[in-house]
Design a protein around this motif. Sequence first.
Motif, PDB file in Angstrom:
ATOM      1  N   THR A   1       4.290  20.018 -27.716  1.00 50.02           N
ATOM      2  CA  THR A   1       5.328  20.400 -26.496  1.00 50.02           C
ATOM      3  C   THR A   1       5.471  19.060 -25.646  1.00 50.02           C
ATOM      4  O   THR A   1       4.842  17.962 -25.908  1.00 50.02           O
ATOM      5  N   PRO A   2       6.262  18.994 -24.739  1.00 49.10           N
ATOM      6  CA  PRO A   2       6.731  17.811 -23.836  1.00 49.10           C
ATOM      7  C   PRO A   2       5.320  17.355 -23.193  1.00 49.10           C
ATOM      8  O   PRO A   2       4.855  16.354 -22.956  1.00 49.10           O
ATOM      9  N   LEU A   3       4.534  18.448 -22.801  1.00 52.45           N
ATOM     10  CA  LEU A   3       3.190  18.217 -22.118  1.00 52.45           C
ATOM     11  C   LEU A   3       2.317  17.357 -23.254  1.00 52.45           C
ATOM     12  O   LEU A   3       1.562  16.538 -22.738  1.00 52.45           O
ATOM     13  N   HIS A   4       2.264  17.913 -24.454  1.00 55.50           N
ATOM     14  CA  HIS A   4       1.365  17.137 -25.265  1.00 55.50           C
ATOM     15  C   HIS A   4       1.914  15.802 -25.518  1.00 55.50           C
ATOM     16  O   HIS A   4       1.168  14.713 -25.564  1.00 55.50           O
ATOM     17  N   VAL A   5       3.265  15.376 -25.677  1.00 56.16           N
ATOM     18  CA  VAL A   5       3.588  13.974 -25.786  1.00 56.16           C
ATOM     19  C   VAL A   5       3.304  13.085 -24.572  1.00 56.16           C
ATOM     20  O   VAL A   5       3.158  12.118 -24.660  1.00 56.16           O
ATOM     21  N   ALA A   6       3.263  13.675 -23.370  1.00 51.84           N
ATOM     22  CA  ALA A   6       3.198  13.122 -22.166  1.00 51.84           C
ATOM     23  C   ALA A   6       1.735  12.701 -22.088  1.00 51.84           C
ATOM     24  O   ALA A   6       1.426  11.390 -21.701  1.00 51.84           O
ATOM     25  N   LEU A   7       0.882  13.633 -22.599  1.00 52.09           N
ATOM     26  CA  LEU A   7      -0.543  13.327 -22.645  1.00 52.09           C
ATOM     27  C   LEU A   7      -0.883  12.106 -23.790  1.00 52.09           C
ATOM     28  O   LEU A   7      -1.630  11.232 -23.562  1.00 52.09           O
ATOM     29  N   MET A   8      -0.054  12.233 -24.676  1.00 51.63           N
ATOM     30  CA  MET A   8      -0.259  11.282 -25.882  1.00 51.63           C
ATOM     31  C   MET A   8      -0.013   9.850 -25.386  1.00 51.63           C
ATOM     32  O   MET A   8      -0.931   9.028 -25.876  1.00 51.63           O
ATOM     33  N   LYS A   9       0.822   9.772 -24.543  1.00 50.38           N
ATOM     34  CA  LYS A   9       1.220   8.415 -23.932  1.00 50.38           C
ATOM     35  C   LYS A   9       0.673   7.989 -22.582  1.00 50.38           C
ATOM     36  O   LYS A   9       0.943   7.159 -21.993  1.00 50.38           O
TER      37      LYS A   9
ATOM     38  N   MET B   1       2.495  14.643 -16.803  1.00 51.38           N
ATOM     39  CA  MET B   1       1.575  15.719 -17.120  1.00 51.38           C
ATOM     40  C   MET B   1       1.106  16.619 -16.008  1.00 51.38           C
ATOM     41  O   MET B   1       1.294  17.970 -15.972  1.00 51.38           O
ATOM     42  N   GLN B   2       1.039  16.126 -14.677  1.00 48.66           N
ATOM     43  CA  GLN B   2       0.704  16.893 -13.445  1.00 48.66           C
ATOM     44  C   GLN B   2       2.145  17.593 -13.210  1.00 48.66           C
ATOM     45  O   GLN B   2       1.988  18.928 -12.677  1.00 48.66           O
ATOM     46  N   PHE B   3       3.282  16.945 -13.314  1.00 48.29           N
ATOM     47  CA  PHE B   3       4.615  17.659 -13.092  1.00 48.29           C
ATOM     48  C   PHE B   3       4.578  19.006 -14.080  1.00 48.29           C
ATOM     49  O   PHE B   3       5.038  20.034 -13.414  1.00 48.29           O
ATOM     50  N   LEU B   4       4.446  18.902 -15.352  1.00 52.24           N
ATOM     51  CA  LEU B   4       4.711  19.843 -16.223  1.00 52.24           C
ATOM     52  C   LEU B   4       3.841  20.951 -16.134  1.00 52.24           C
ATOM     53  O   LEU B   4       4.007  22.154 -16.257  1.00 52.24           O
TER      54      LEU B   4
ATOM     55  N   SER C   1       4.509  22.959 -13.160  1.00 46.26           N
ATOM     56  CA  SER C   1       5.949  23.676 -13.463  1.00 46.26           C
ATOM     57  C   SER C   1       5.866  24.872 -14.372  1.00 46.26           C
ATOM     58  O   SER C   1       6.773  25.660 -14.803  1.00 46.26           O
ATOM     59  N   GLY C   2       4.305  24.912 -14.931  1.00 44.12           N
ATOM     60  CA  GLY C   2       4.086  26.104 -15.747  1.00 44.12           C
ATOM     61  C   GLY C   2       4.271  26.020 -17.320  1.00 44.12           C
ATOM     62  O   GLY C   2       4.127  26.883 -18.068  1.00 44.12           O
ATOM     63  N   ALA C   3       3.890  24.793 -17.531  1.00 42.45           N
ATOM     64  CA  ALA C   3       3.717  24.486 -18.773  1.00 42.45           C
ATOM     65  C   ALA C   3       2.159  25.169 -19.574  1.00 42.45           C
ATOM     66  O   ALA C   3       1.472  25.353 -18.859  1.00 42.45           O
ATOM     67  N   ASP C   4       2.643  25.945 -20.678  1.00 42.75           N
ATOM     68  CA  ASP C   4       1.601  26.536 -21.371  1.00 42.75           C
ATOM     69  C   ASP C   4       0.014  25.561 -21.669  1.00 42.75           C
ATOM     70  O   ASP C   4       0.340  24.623 -22.748  1.00 42.75           O
ATOM     71  N   MET C   5      -0.793  25.448 -21.133  1.00 41.31           N
ATOM     72  CA  MET C   5      -1.966  24.803 -21.376  1.00 41.31           C
ATOM     73  C   MET C   5      -2.845  24.841 -22.484  1.00 41.31           C
ATOM     74  O   MET C   5      -3.574  24.321 -22.968  1.00 41.31           O
TER      75      MET C   5
END
Length: 615
Positions: free
Chosen positions: A332-340, A346-349, A352-356
């Motif tokens: 997910t977008p959260l995953h790729v943000a964490l990878m980089k 990460m905090q914004f997503l 905003s309700g991203a599935d952790m």
Amino acid sequence: MSRIIDDIFGNKCEQVVQRVRSSANPVSPSDAQDGLFAACTLSCDVCAGAMLQAGAATEARDSEHYTPLVRAAQRGGVKVVKLLLEWDCQVNNPGGQQSNTALHMAAAEGYLDCCQVLIAAGATVNAQNAQEDTALILASLHGHLPIVRYLLQHAASIRKRGYHERTALHCAAEGGHLSLCRYLLSCNASLEEEDTFGNTPLINAAERGVTELLALLLGHGCDVNRMSHSAATALHYAAQHGAVNCCKVLLEAGAEIDAQDIRRFTPLMMSALNGHLEVVRLLLEFKGNVSMAAYNRRTALHLAAERGKRECCELLLDAGACIDAQDGLGCTPLHVALMKGQVQVMQFLIASGADMNRRPDNGNSLMHIAAIGGSEQCCSLLWKRGCDINDRNSDGNTPLYCAVKNKQVKTAKFLMEAGCDINVQGIHGMTALNEAALINHTLLLQTLLLQGADPSIPDDAGTLPLWFVVDHASQENVLLVLAAGRSFQSRSTLNPTATPTNPVELAAQKRQYQLLDWMLAVYGEEAANCLRQYLPALEQTHSESELKTLGKMVRSPQSLLRCCRLGIRRVVRGDSVSTPNVLKSLTLPQMLKSYVGLHDLVSEFKLSQSLPSGS
């Protein structure tokens, strides 16, 4: 440098002329030739004439393979150019690495008077250099409108192609030369010619970001949706470079907003990837599709998140982008943000309700991904939010193992300091320490051992960390593992072409005598007995002298001092005896403490490192 060359560079023209006329000290042929090139460089016709009279050759070459005429044209010395032509210089002889003629050089540098003299002398107007560029193409590239006019008036071909199949209009558009493009179009330059990459002048103009130039080309009827060989349109290039006004002109002219290039990237993806907020906003206003996916199923939100473009992410979410969309690997977008390591995204997503709890195909948790990405801050924030530092992925590996495997020292240290289980066995029975030994990473090995990693845990093939570092023949890493004070008695079946071996046998097999000697020093008679029993197995692979060397190492029983060290180390084997606190706690004389801590071997290693090669 000779005196006459000094005089030329010093603009002492009269002295140069007098020297040439003097019969008492004639100018040598080499000085005359060097002097001619110096005069051409300085555009001094007086000195050039003197050198020609002194015998300089008109078609000689300097160190860069230029002729005097080409050098003079490059410098714009019209008087010198005229002089050389009067001395019968070959007007079309090329020079330099790119084989430019004098006309090429004068056109590229913008010297109209030189171009006029050269063409009058018979210069070939459409001659091509080594890159197939004509004088017209070079003049267009550099924006010299008067020269372009003059060349076209003297039969220059407007359709001639040069480097990468570019026409004069391609080059003028690439340079952003509006007036020049307008003139070329008035001379019927083709709007739809493609270069080697399939780019039209419109695409070149879009990449340059000149709005007026785009409007000019579109006003002459060019195809706004013409694609390059990579299937990219002008809108892709304008969006990629953040040229918001160009994007607006193209969209108003009918550009396909959701066109996909060969990677299935849309203009919206290109702008989001590069963080061009105003372009993203414009494309969304024109109803760009936020849900389209590229070849790897990544959306614009994935790309913006990966690059840390938080404001772009916010715009895309407001426009309806799916916050939990998964790419081809299930990320997910959260995953790729964490990878980089994009902390703000990460905090914004998350806010905003991203599935952790959603995981990619490999089963990595957010903590796994942050550990692999190498961001200590991301790991810390996730830990504070309750993420499990001992979670397992689909292979049974923990975040610590993943951090080690990807050589991420900072996140590995964080996880250990946060209290993760350091000795968990994952895929193939590998612990984090086994993996650090396998990749031969000294700092990770040291950190893991100091944190209490157990070097006596073999993997599923029976391979100990010590076996791995012996296999790498890494003296420093062997010392680190030996200092942890664990057994070597586990035979690895990792090599299917050889019989199972423990680290002592492997060192003997690989002829690593220094490492073997250290293991004998640490493990004493236990290692010596192992080596004695293994010697017959080496008779087919080792020479007689090598077998004698190995035999000498175990001919006599190991010393009582070594046996005492082994005994003491076995008493404290619950801790790493390389840890200063452990050594300090022992009730022993300081010299014996140092001996127990293998300081003798460490000193030996440092000495060997300081010796010159071959000592």
